[in-house]
Design an enzyme around this catalytic site. Structure first.
Site, PDB file in Angstrom:
ATOM      1  N   LYS A  39       0.809  -1.221   0.000  1.00 23.11           N
ATOM      2  CA  LYS A  39       0.000   0.000   0.000  1.00 23.11           C
ATOM      3  C   LYS A  39       0.843   1.271   0.000  1.00 23.11           C
ATOM      4  O   LYS A  39       0.383   2.308  -0.478  1.00 23.11           O
ATOM      5  CB  LYS A  39      -0.974  -0.016   1.173  1.00 23.11           C
ATOM      6  CG  LYS A  39      -2.079  -1.056   0.965  1.00 23.11           C
ATOM      7  CD  LYS A  39      -3.164  -0.958   2.010  1.00 23.11           C
ATOM      8  CE  LYS A  39      -3.832  -2.294   2.179  1.00 23.11           C
ATOM      9  NZ  LYS A  39      -5.145  -2.433   1.613  1.00 23.11           N
ATOM     10  N   GLU A  45      -2.753   7.596   7.403  1.00 22.24           N
ATOM     11  CA  GLU A  45      -3.412   8.520   6.486  1.00 22.24           C
ATOM     12  C   GLU A  45      -4.659   9.108   7.107  1.00 22.24           C
ATOM     13  O   GLU A  45      -5.159   8.611   8.121  1.00 22.24           O
ATOM     14  CB  GLU A  45      -3.724   7.842   5.139  1.00 22.24           C
ATOM     15  CG  GLU A  45      -4.693   6.688   5.212  1.00 22.24           C
ATOM     16  CD  GLU A  45      -4.863   5.958   3.876  1.00 22.24           C
ATOM     17  OE1 GLU A  45      -3.937   5.961   3.042  1.00 22.24           O
ATOM     18  OE2 GLU A  45      -5.945   5.378   3.672  1.00 22.24           O
ATOM     19  N   HIS A  82     -14.663  -3.257   7.832  1.00 22.01           N
ATOM     20  CA  HIS A  82     -13.956  -2.857   6.608  1.00 22.01           C
ATOM     21  C   HIS A  82     -14.056  -3.920   5.519  1.00 22.01           C
ATOM     22  O   HIS A  82     -13.243  -3.968   4.608  1.00 22.01           O
ATOM     23  CB  HIS A  82     -12.480  -2.540   6.877  1.00 22.01           C
ATOM     24  CG  HIS A  82     -12.253  -1.498   7.917  1.00 22.01           C
ATOM     25  ND1 HIS A  82     -12.702  -0.206   7.778  1.00 22.01           N
ATOM     26  CD2 HIS A  82     -11.652  -1.556   9.121  1.00 22.01           C
ATOM     27  CE1 HIS A  82     -12.372   0.487   8.848  1.00 22.01           C
ATOM     28  NE2 HIS A  82     -11.748  -0.313   9.693  1.00 22.01           N
ATOM     29  N   ARG A 133      -6.117  -8.901  -9.179  1.00 21.11           N
ATOM     30  CA  ARG A 133      -6.731 -10.229  -9.318  1.00 21.11           C
ATOM     31  C   ARG A 133      -8.206 -10.035  -9.654  1.00 21.11           C
ATOM     32  O   ARG A 133      -8.691  -8.908  -9.674  1.00 21.11           O
ATOM     33  CB  ARG A 133      -6.622 -10.967  -7.983  1.00 21.11           C
ATOM     34  CG  ARG A 133      -7.180 -10.099  -6.839  1.00 21.11           C
ATOM     35  CD  ARG A 133      -7.353 -10.859  -5.554  1.00 21.11           C
ATOM     36  NE  ARG A 133      -7.471  -9.997  -4.403  1.00 21.11           N
ATOM     37  CZ  ARG A 133      -8.593  -9.472  -3.931  1.00 21.11           C
ATOM     38  NH1 ARG A 133      -9.745  -9.708  -4.561  1.00 21.11           N
ATOM     39  NH2 ARG A 133      -8.602  -8.704  -2.876  1.00 21.11           N
TER      40      ARG A 133
HETATM   41  P1  ADP Z   1     -12.605  -8.094  -2.653  1.00 25.88           P
HETATM   42  O1  ADP Z   1     -12.558  -6.652  -2.973  1.00 25.88           O
HETATM   43  O2  ADP Z   1     -12.358  -9.033  -3.758  1.00 25.88           O
HETATM   44  O3  ADP Z   1     -13.764  -8.444  -1.833  1.00 25.88           O
HETATM   45  P2  ADP Z   1     -11.167  -8.550  -0.288  1.00 25.88           P
HETATM   46  O4  ADP Z   1     -10.106  -7.628   0.173  1.00 25.88           O
HETATM   47  O5  ADP Z   1     -12.451  -8.576   0.443  1.00 25.88           O
HETATM   48  O6  ADP Z   1     -11.333  -8.218  -1.782  1.00 25.88           O
HETATM   49  O7  ADP Z   1     -10.553 -10.017  -0.330  1.00 25.88           O
HETATM   50  C1  ADP Z   1     -11.101 -11.083  -1.060  1.00 25.88           C
HETATM   51  C2  ADP Z   1     -10.674 -12.362  -0.440  1.00 25.88           C
HETATM   52  O8  ADP Z   1      -9.281 -12.448  -0.340  1.00 25.88           O
HETATM   53  C3  ADP Z   1     -11.214 -12.552   0.933  1.00 25.88           C
HETATM   54  O9  ADP Z   1     -11.559 -13.883   1.047  1.00 25.88           O
HETATM   55  C4  ADP Z   1     -10.055 -12.171   1.847  1.00 25.88           C
HETATM   56  O10 ADP Z   1     -10.125 -12.876   3.054  1.00 25.88           O
HETATM   57  C5  ADP Z   1      -8.883 -12.573   1.009  1.00 25.88           C
HETATM   58  N1  ADP Z   1      -7.714 -11.678   1.156  1.00 25.88           N
HETATM   59  C6  ADP Z   1      -7.554 -10.465   0.619  1.00 25.88           C
HETATM   60  N2  ADP Z   1      -6.349  -9.956   0.898  1.00 25.88           N
HETATM   61  C7  ADP Z   1      -5.705 -10.868   1.632  1.00 25.88           C
HETATM   62  C8  ADP Z   1      -4.395 -10.947   2.224  1.00 25.88           C
HETATM   63  N3  ADP Z   1      -3.502  -9.980   2.109  1.00 25.88           N
HETATM   64  N4  ADP Z   1      -4.096 -12.055   2.923  1.00 25.88           N
HETATM   65  C9  ADP Z   1      -4.975 -13.047   3.040  1.00 25.88           C
HETATM   66  N5  ADP Z   1      -6.209 -13.049   2.494  1.00 25.88           N
HETATM   67  C10 ADP Z   1      -6.583 -11.980   1.795  1.00 25.88           C
HETATM   68  P1  ADP Z   2      -8.115  -3.899   2.244  1.00 25.63           P
HETATM   69  O1  ADP Z   2      -6.862  -4.236   1.529  1.00 25.63           O
HETATM   70  O2  ADP Z   2      -8.214  -4.548   3.560  1.00 25.63           O
HETATM   71  O3  ADP Z   2      -9.312  -4.077   1.368  1.00 25.63           O
HETATM   72  P2  ADP Z   2      -8.457  -1.013   1.858  1.00 25.63           P
HETATM   73  O4  ADP Z   2      -7.355  -0.020   1.865  1.00 25.63           O
HETATM   74  O5  ADP Z   2      -9.037  -1.332   0.540  1.00 25.63           O
HETATM   75  O6  ADP Z   2      -7.964  -2.333   2.587  1.00 25.63           O
HETATM   76  O7  ADP Z   2      -9.600  -0.478   2.821  1.00 25.63           O
HETATM   77  C1  ADP Z   2     -10.704  -1.264   3.182  1.00 25.63           C
HETATM   78  C2  ADP Z   2     -11.827  -0.372   3.683  1.00 25.63           C
HETATM   79  O8  ADP Z   2     -11.410   0.430   4.804  1.00 25.63           O
HETATM   80  C3  ADP Z   2     -12.322   0.647   2.673  1.00 25.63           C
HETATM   81  O9  ADP Z   2     -13.274   0.101   1.806  1.00 25.63           O
HETATM   82  C4  ADP Z   2     -12.907   1.720   3.564  1.00 25.63           C
HETATM   83  O10 ADP Z   2     -14.191   1.366   4.026  1.00 25.63           O
HETATM   84  C5  ADP Z   2     -11.977   1.719   4.749  1.00 25.63           C
HETATM   85  N1  ADP Z   2     -10.919   2.751   4.570  1.00 25.63           N
HETATM   86  C6  ADP Z   2      -9.688   2.551   4.063  1.00 25.63           C
HETATM   87  N2  ADP Z   2      -8.975   3.691   4.045  1.00 25.63           N
HETATM   88  C7  ADP Z   2      -9.771   4.660   4.542  1.00 25.63           C
HETATM   89  C8  ADP Z   2      -9.613   6.074   4.805  1.00 25.63           C
HETATM   90  N3  ADP Z   2      -8.470   6.719   4.549  1.00 25.63           N
HETATM   91  N4  ADP Z   2     -10.663   6.737   5.353  1.00 25.63           N
HETATM   92  C9  ADP Z   2     -11.818   6.107   5.640  1.00 25.63           C
HETATM   93  N5  ADP Z   2     -12.020   4.796   5.431  1.00 25.63           N
HETATM   94  C10 ADP Z   2     -11.021   4.059   4.888  1.00 25.63           C
END
Ligand code: ADP
Ligand code: ADP
Ligand code: MG
Length: 475
Positions: A116, A200, A235, A294
């Site tokens: 990230k 952030e 989240h 992906r």
């Molecule tokens: P999407 O936007 O496809 O829903 P998610 O972040 O919710 O993405 O992740 C989709 C799947 O991948 C979920 O089953 C989550 O548990 C798994 N996943 C995502 N990132 C990771 C990670 N860094 N390590 C392990 N599992 C992950």
């Molecule tokens: P992940 O890899 O676990 O999916 P993300 O960076 O995509 O992590 O963030 C997952 C969720 O967390 C976002 O969909 C949002 O709801 C919340 N989030 C992430 N960053 C912020 C932010 N700067 N401010 C508010 N909410 C956030």
């Protein structure tokens, strides 16, 4: 020529991928493990391979064993699905070295976008707006405090290697930042093997809006419009829809966010299906969050409104065939689509609740898509993600799609395990959701716990009444 494609995954996505492989005339090879001998996706595969070991790290995450299988089973290409090895740079690189096609982007894009902090830096360089905060990894709590003072509270501490909503903590003030720093660092190390954190600005009442990308190996990068995924708990998304009701009719904003996503994908020479996630404030300013390199869980709603088979196109590109379209204008959207993630979880606590699916019944309205991975007597194990199905509808308008989803949820009955179906019923009938007015704190605002508890109680009473009735009739 048909290829032998190995599916390195399980559950509903393994089924989805197997369907695409078959349709394209290739050979689908699936895995099974001792932990899940009767995996539902095997029925959709032409061949299956046994993986030795119990835990996920011994099986689905075991690169060495998988490489062995690839050799002995003469595999040409690998589809990783989501989760597991889908965003693992070593895996993609090892396949490239072995001359096997990885159905995903090149390893360099996975590596850059998987972090990230690095991806944020790249986005900045590509002229893509990013959330104010640290540009890279922060060294310690002191540095985090200094940055937080500049950008103002609340702030978010985030694991650079995080995913699935884990490794993230909001801090309202300096005291909370101090208190949270080490625990989040520890969580990041244990969950992702990387303790790196960034800090952030926490955007208040934001919208999670993401753009679907599909690109080929010749530098053609297209977008398939946006999805709104603001209905989340912990989240993590639970309801997604396309197009975004928050963007609504604002075509200029839509064009802007979609073209921004393409710009970022171009900066890493993207060459597969992927998603650029943004966070959008109440003022409609949007900032880059992360790129998932992906196929995503919620890809079906984009398939529903564009008519494009994303998984098939992803495979085509990887094996050197052209995409189904030639220019951006060929990709059109039509109607509205909603997805509800069906999870084996306690409807009140919203925590995973493994168990055995005793029975289920689907009496759906016309045209409902249900991507699922269970059968009667199927055991939902705690070793895997609790999501066991995705209910997807499309309507000519948002109103029609909501009506269809209501009817679809009523038609889905599951016995033996706890699910979040009731929670979805509450959401799909709730006035603010129906009006399209919700942000990522939506679930907290509706306090579904109380409602769900009431419904569960009513249902219990109802069931008791029925069994009493049945008992009396037998008498
Ligand atoms: P999407 O936007 O496809 O829903 P998610 O972040 O919710 O993405 O992740 C989709 C799947 O991948 C979920 O089953 C989550 O548990 C798994 N996943 C995502 N990132 C990771 C990670 N860094 N390590 C392990 N599992 C992950
Ligand atoms: P992940 O890899 O676990 O999916 P993300 O960076 O995509 O992590 O963030 C997952 C969720 O967390 C976002 O969909 C949002 O709801 C919340 N989030 C992430 N960053 C912020 C932010 N700067 N401010 C508010 N909410 C956030
Ligand atoms: Mg995300």
């Amino acid at each position: 020529m048909s290829k032998r494609i190995l599916i390195c995954n399980r559950g509903e996505i393994a089924i989805r991928v197997a369907k695409a492989i078959r349709e394209l005339g290739h050979i689908a090879v699936g895995f099974y493990t001792d932990n899940e001998k009767e995996a539902p996706h095997l029925e959709y595969c032409h061949e299956w391979v046994h993986l030795q070991g119990q835990s996920n790290s011994e099986t689905y995450l075991n690169i060495e064993q998988i490489l062995n299988v690839i050799k002995t089973h003469e595999i040409d290409a690998v589809h990783p699905g989501y989760g597991f090895l889908s965003e693992n740079t070593q895996f993609a690189a090892a396949l490239a070295k072995a001359g096997v096609t990885f159905i995903g982007p090149h390893a360099d894009a996975i590596e850059k976008m998987g972090d990230k902090a690095i991806s944020k830096q790249m986005a900045k360089e590509a002229g893509v707006p990013v959330v104010p905060g640290s540009t890279g990894e922060i060294a310690n709590a002191e540095e985090a405090k200094k940055i937080a003072q500049e950008i103002g509270y609340p702030v978010l501490l985030k694991a650079v290697a995080g995913g699935g909503g884990k490794g993230m903590r909001t801090c309202a003030d300096e005291k909370e930042l101090e208190k949270n720093f080490e625990p989040v660092q520890r969580e990041a190390r244990s969950s992702f093997g990387n303790p790196g954190l960034l800090v952030e600005k926490f955007i208040v009442n934001p919208h999670h809006i993401e753009v679907q990308i599909i690109a080929d190996n010749k530098g053609n990068i297209f977008h398939c419009f946006e999805r709104e995924c603001s209905v989340q708990r912990r989240h993590q998304k639970i309801v997604e829809e396309a197009p975004s009701p928050f963007i609504g009719e604002d075509e200029e904003l839509r064009k802007n966010i979609c073209e921004t996503a393409v710009r970022l994908a171009a900066a890493v020479n993207y060459n597969s299906a992927g998603t650029v996630e943004f966070i959008m404030g109440e003022d409609k300013n949007f900032y880059f969050l992360e790129m998932n390199t992906r196929i995503q869980v919620e890809h079906p709603i984009t398939e529903e409104i564009t008519g494009i088979d994303l998984v098939a196109n992803m495979i085509k590109v990887a094996v050197g065939e052209p995409l189904d379209f030639e220019k951006q204008e060929d990709i059109k959207r039509n109607g509205h689509s909603i997805e509800c993630r069906i999870c084996a979880e306690d409807p009140v606590s919203m925590l995973p609740a493994p168990g055995i699916v005793q029975a289920f019944e689907t009496t759906f309205p016309q045209g409902v898509r249900f991507d699922y991975c269970f059968y009667p007597s199927f055991e939902v194990k705690p070793d895997f993600d609790p999501m066991i199905g995705k209910l997807i509808v499309r309507g000519s308008s948002r109103e029609v799609a909501i009506r269809k989803m209501r009817s679809a949820l009523e038609g889905l009955e599951m016995d033996g395990i706890k699910t979040n179906i009731k929670l979805h019923e509450i959401i799909i009938n709730e006035p603010n959701f129906v009006a399209g007015k919700y942000s990522t704190n939506y679930i907290a605002t509706i306090q579904p716990q109380n409602e769900v508890e009431k419904l569960v109680r009513e249902e219990d009473l109802y069931l008791k009444a029925i069994s009493y009735e049945a008992y009396r009739m037998r008498e």
